[in-house]
Design a protein around this motif. Structure first.
Motif, mmCIF file in Angstrom:
data_model
loop_
_atom_site.group_PDB
_atom_site.id
_atom_site.type_symbol
_atom_site.label_atom_id
_atom_site.label_comp_id
_atom_site.label_asym_id
_atom_site.label_seq_id
_atom_site.Cartn_x
_atom_site.Cartn_y
_atom_site.Cartn_z
ATOM 1 N N THR A 174 127.119 -82.263 22.273
ATOM 2 C CA THR A 174 125.768 -81.721 22.308
ATOM 3 C C THR A 174 125.124 -82.065 23.647
ATOM 4 N N LEU A 175 123.940 -81.487 23.857
ATOM 5 C CA LEU A 175 123.167 -81.728 25.071
ATOM 6 C C LEU A 175 121.931 -82.528 24.704
ATOM 7 N N GLN A 176 121.724 -83.635 25.374
ATOM 8 C CA GLN A 176 120.562 -84.469 25.077
ATOM 9 C C GLN A 176 119.261 -83.720 25.360
ATOM 10 N N THR A 183 119.268 -89.592 20.808
ATOM 11 C CA THR A 183 120.373 -88.759 20.340
ATOM 12 C C THR A 183 119.881 -87.385 19.876
ATOM 13 N N THR A 184 118.621 -87.077 20.164
ATOM 14 C CA THR A 184 118.088 -85.762 19.815
ATOM 15 C C THR A 184 118.713 -84.708 20.725
ATOM 16 N N ALA A 185 119.199 -83.647 20.122
ATOM 17 C CA ALA A 185 119.853 -82.593 20.890
ATOM 18 C C ALA A 185 118.846 -81.567 21.383
ATOM 19 N N ALA A 186 119.116 -81.018 22.551
ATOM 20 C CA ALA A 186 118.298 -79.933 23.092
ATOM 21 C C ALA A 186 118.504 -78.679 22.246
ATOM 22 N N PRO A 187 117.542 -77.768 22.240
ATOM 23 C CA PRO A 187 117.661 -76.549 21.431
ATOM 24 C C PRO A 187 118.591 -75.512 22.064
ATOM 25 N N THR A 221 117.852 -71.957 20.373
ATOM 26 C CA THR A 221 117.221 -72.101 19.059
ATOM 27 C C THR A 221 115.764 -72.509 19.141
ATOM 28 N N SER A 222 115.221 -72.637 20.369
ATOM 29 C CA SER A 222 113.838 -73.094 20.509
ATOM 30 C C SER A 222 112.844 -72.017 20.124
ATOM 31 N N THR A 223 113.166 -70.759 20.419
ATOM 32 C CA THR A 223 112.280 -69.637 20.105
ATOM 33 C C THR A 223 113.132 -68.444 19.727
ATOM 34 N N ASP A 224 112.468 -67.393 19.264
ATOM 35 C CA ASP A 224 113.192 -66.182 18.908
ATOM 36 C C ASP A 224 113.377 -65.303 20.138
ATOM 37 N N TYR A 237 114.059 -73.460 28.126
ATOM 38 C CA TYR A 237 115.439 -73.608 27.654
ATOM 39 C C TYR A 237 116.214 -72.301 27.684
ATOM 40 N N ALA A 238 115.558 -71.230 28.060
ATOM 41 C CA ALA A 238 116.201 -69.921 28.052
ATOM 42 C C ALA A 238 117.294 -69.827 29.105
ATOM 43 N N ILE A 239 118.216 -68.913 28.882
ATOM 44 C CA ILE A 239 119.259 -68.640 29.866
ATOM 45 C C ILE A 239 118.601 -67.988 31.083
ATOM 46 N N THR A 240 118.881 -68.511 32.245
ATOM 47 C CA THR A 240 118.283 -68.004 33.479
ATOM 48 C C THR A 240 119.163 -66.934 34.099
#
Length: 461
Positions: A174-176, A183-187, A221-224, A237-240
Motif C-alpha cells: 500500500t501507499l502511506q 499505517t493509514t493508506a492513501a486513497p 477512492t478519495s472522490t467519485d 490524489y487524482a491521476i495527473t
C-alpha cells in the motif's frame, strides 16, 4: 465464400491458444523493494507493513509529498545509465492492453507488462501503451504474457505514444497516506497486470493522455472522479495527465538533495526522505506546472551554509553559491511521483552564511557538506585543516554526508581559510572572515546598516 476479418482473427486466436503459456512462471517474482540486503532502493520501504512511505519535501515554500520508486543510476542500471548522460538513458518498456476496439474503450482483462524487476536493466516503471485487438467474444485474460501475444496476435498490435508511470510493486503493498501517516493508506488502489502468466501489482500515477487517466480513474477512492473534467476539481490524489514523456524519452526535473544531513531534524516531525532522520529535499515543479515530471535528477548538496539548520532551504531559488550552497549533478534519476495536498506557503526569513565569520557572540560553527566521491559512502574520514595542520576529524554518515561543529577557539586569529579534506584531497575551502572586515559586513555590517536606516526613517516622521 466471404469470411469477415473478425472471423479470421477469431480463427487465428483459436488455433494459437494451444501454444499459450510457453514462458509462464510458477510464482510471482519478488521486487527490488523486498530484497533482504538494505540498499538506497529499499531503505525507505516499510517492509514490516508492506508500505511505501510518503516523504515530505519543499516546493516554493510549501510542503509537498511524494513516493520513491525505481532508482536509475550507474549502480542499478550499469552500462545503461552512465555519468555525464541524460534522462534519455532511462529505459521505457511496453504494456499491452487487449481491446475489442483497439483503444481504452474496449479493454478486456488486465494488461500485460513486458518486463519485471527480475529482468534487470530493461525493466522500467515508465511504460508505453500498445493495444492488442481481439474479437468481441475474447475471454478476458486469455493472454497472460508477451509471448502469448506474439504467438497468437502479433499482427494485431497497435503501438501508441501514450506513456504511463506504472511501477511494479510488492503484492499487497500500500501507499502511506501523506497527511495521516502511520499505517493509514492513501486513497489510491492498486491495479493488476500479467507478467509471464503470473499476476503482478502496480500503482498508476502520471500519464500522458486523458484517455488513460479516465481508464484508471477507478483506482482513486478519495472522490467519485471518473472523467478528466471531474479530475480537474481534485488534484490531490487524482491521476495527473502531463506530457512528461514520449516513446523515446522520459523528461526529468531537478531535486536539490539535502536529505543526507540531519541538523535540526526531529524524526517523525520534520524529516524528509528517503532517510526519515534527514532533512527535506527541495523541488521546483509540481503537478500542474509546465515541465513537471515524476522523474527527478538528483542534485547532491556538497556544501551547505555555515550553521545551517533543517527547513531553512525551502525554495529552489535559495540554493545558490552566494548563499553558501553547492550541488553536484549526479547521474542518478529517481521515480518520485508527487501526491496529496500542498501545504500553505510558509516563507522563512533566513540570512544564509557562506563563510565563517569570527565575532565575539559566536563560539562555534556547524559545517555541513559532502562530496561527489562520498555519495552514499559511510564511515569515510573527513578532516578540517588550517595552515596544513589537522585540527579536527569526523566521519561520514550512512549517506555520505558530514556534519561537524568547529569551535571558534580551534580556529584562532589571523586564519584565512579552513580546508575540508577527504580521500587525501581538499574537497572544500571555507573562507574565514574577521568581524568588521570588509567582507564581514555582508552579515554584521548589513545588520547595522538596516538598523541605521530604520532609525533615520523614525527621525523623519
Amino acid at each position: 465464400m466471404f469470411i469477415s476479418s473478425t472471423a479470421v482473427l477469431l480463427l487465428s486466436l483459436v488455433s494459437a491458444v494451444s501454444a499459450l503459456g510457453s514462458d509462464y512462471l510458477d510464482a510471482t517474482p519478488s521486487t527490488v523493494y523486498e530484497a533482504s540486503e538494505l540498499s538506497p532502493q529499499n531503505m525507505d520501504f516499510d517492509s514490516s507493513n508492506n508500505m511505501f512511505v510518503a516523504h515530505s519535501g519543499w516546493y516554493n515554500d510549501q510542503l509537498v509529498h511524494y513516493y520513491k520508486f525505481r532508482i536509475y543510476a550507474p549502480g542499478t542500471y550499469p552500462e545503461v545509465v552512465v555519468p555525464g548522460g541524460t534522462s534519455a538513458q532511462v529505459p521505457l518498456q511496453k504494456i499491452y492492453f487487449t481491446s475489442t476496439t483497439g483503444d481504452f474503450n474496449g479493454v478486456v482483462g488486465s494488461p500485460i507488462v513486458e518486463y519485471h524487476h527480475t529482468d534487470g536493466v530493461v525493466y522500467s516503471d515508465f511504460m508505453t501503451v500498445s493495444f492488442v485487438t481481439v474479437p468481441a467474444d475474447y475471454e478476458a485474460d486469455t493472454f497472460k504474457s508477451v509471448a502469448d501475444i506474439q504467438e497468437a496476435a502479433a499482427d494485431q498490435i497497435t503501438d501508441t505514444d501514450i506513456v504511463l508511470n506504472i511501477p511494479i510493486v510488492p503484492t499487497g503493498s500500500t501507499l502511506q497516506h501523506p497527511i495521516e501517516k502511520g499505517t493509514t493508506a492513501a486513497p489510491i488502489d492498486p491495479t493488476t497486470a500479467w507478467y509471464k502468466g503470473v499476476p503482478v501489482q502496480t500503482f498508476v500515477f502520471e500519464v500522458t493522455d486523458d484517455q488513460a487517466a479516465d481508464y484508471f480513474a477507478s483506482t482513486r477512492t478519495s472522490t467519485d472522479i471518473t472523467t478528466s473534467a471531474e479530475r480537474a476539481k481534485d488534484q490531490d490524489y487524482a491521476i495527473t495527465t502531463t506530457p512528461f514523456a514520449s516513446t523515446e524519452l522520459v523528461s526529468a526535473i531537478p531535486i536539490w538533495h539535502v536529505n543526507q544531513f540531519s541538523k535540526g531534524v526531529v524524526e517523525g516531525e520534520n524529516g524528509g526522505g528517503p532517510n526519515p532522520a534527514g532533512m527535506r529535499n527541495v523541488i521546483n515543479l509540481d503537478r500542474g506546472d509546465a515541465g513537471y515530471s515524476p522523474l527527478w535528477n538528483v542534485l547532491w548538496a556538497t556544501e551547505m551554509p555555515i550553521n545551517y539548520s533543517a527547513d531553512e532551504f525551502r525554495n529552489a531559488n535559495q540554493g545558490t553559491t552566494a548563499n553558501g550552497f553547492e550541488f553536484f549533478t549526479t547521474p542518478m534519476y529517481v521515480n518520485c511521483p508527487d501526491i496529496g495536498p500542498l501545504g500553505p506557503v510558509t516563507e522563512k526569513d533566513v540570512m544564509f552564511q557562506p563563510d565563517i565569520v569570527l565575532e565575539a557572540q559566536t563560539d562555534s560553527f556547524v559545517i555541513i557538506g559532502s562530496d561527489k566521491t562520498l555519495i552514499l559512502t559511510p564511515d569515510m574520514e573527513v578532516s578540517f585543516v588550517i595552515n596544513g595542520e589537522t585540527i579536527a576529524t569526523t566521519t561520514t554518515n550512512m549517506m555520505g554526508g558530514y556534519e561537524y561543529t568547529l569551535m571558534a577557539s580551534d580556529i584562532g586569529e589571523d586564519v584565512a581559510k579552513v580546508e575540508v579534506v577527504a580521500n587525501g584531497e581538499v574537497i572544500r575551502t571555507i573562507e574565514v572572515l574577521q568581524s568588521g572586515s570588509a567582507a564581514g559586513t555582508t552579515f554584521v555590517g548589513l545588520w547595522m546598516s538596516s538598523v541605521m536606516v530604520v532609525l533615520a526613517a523614525t527621525m523623519m516622521i
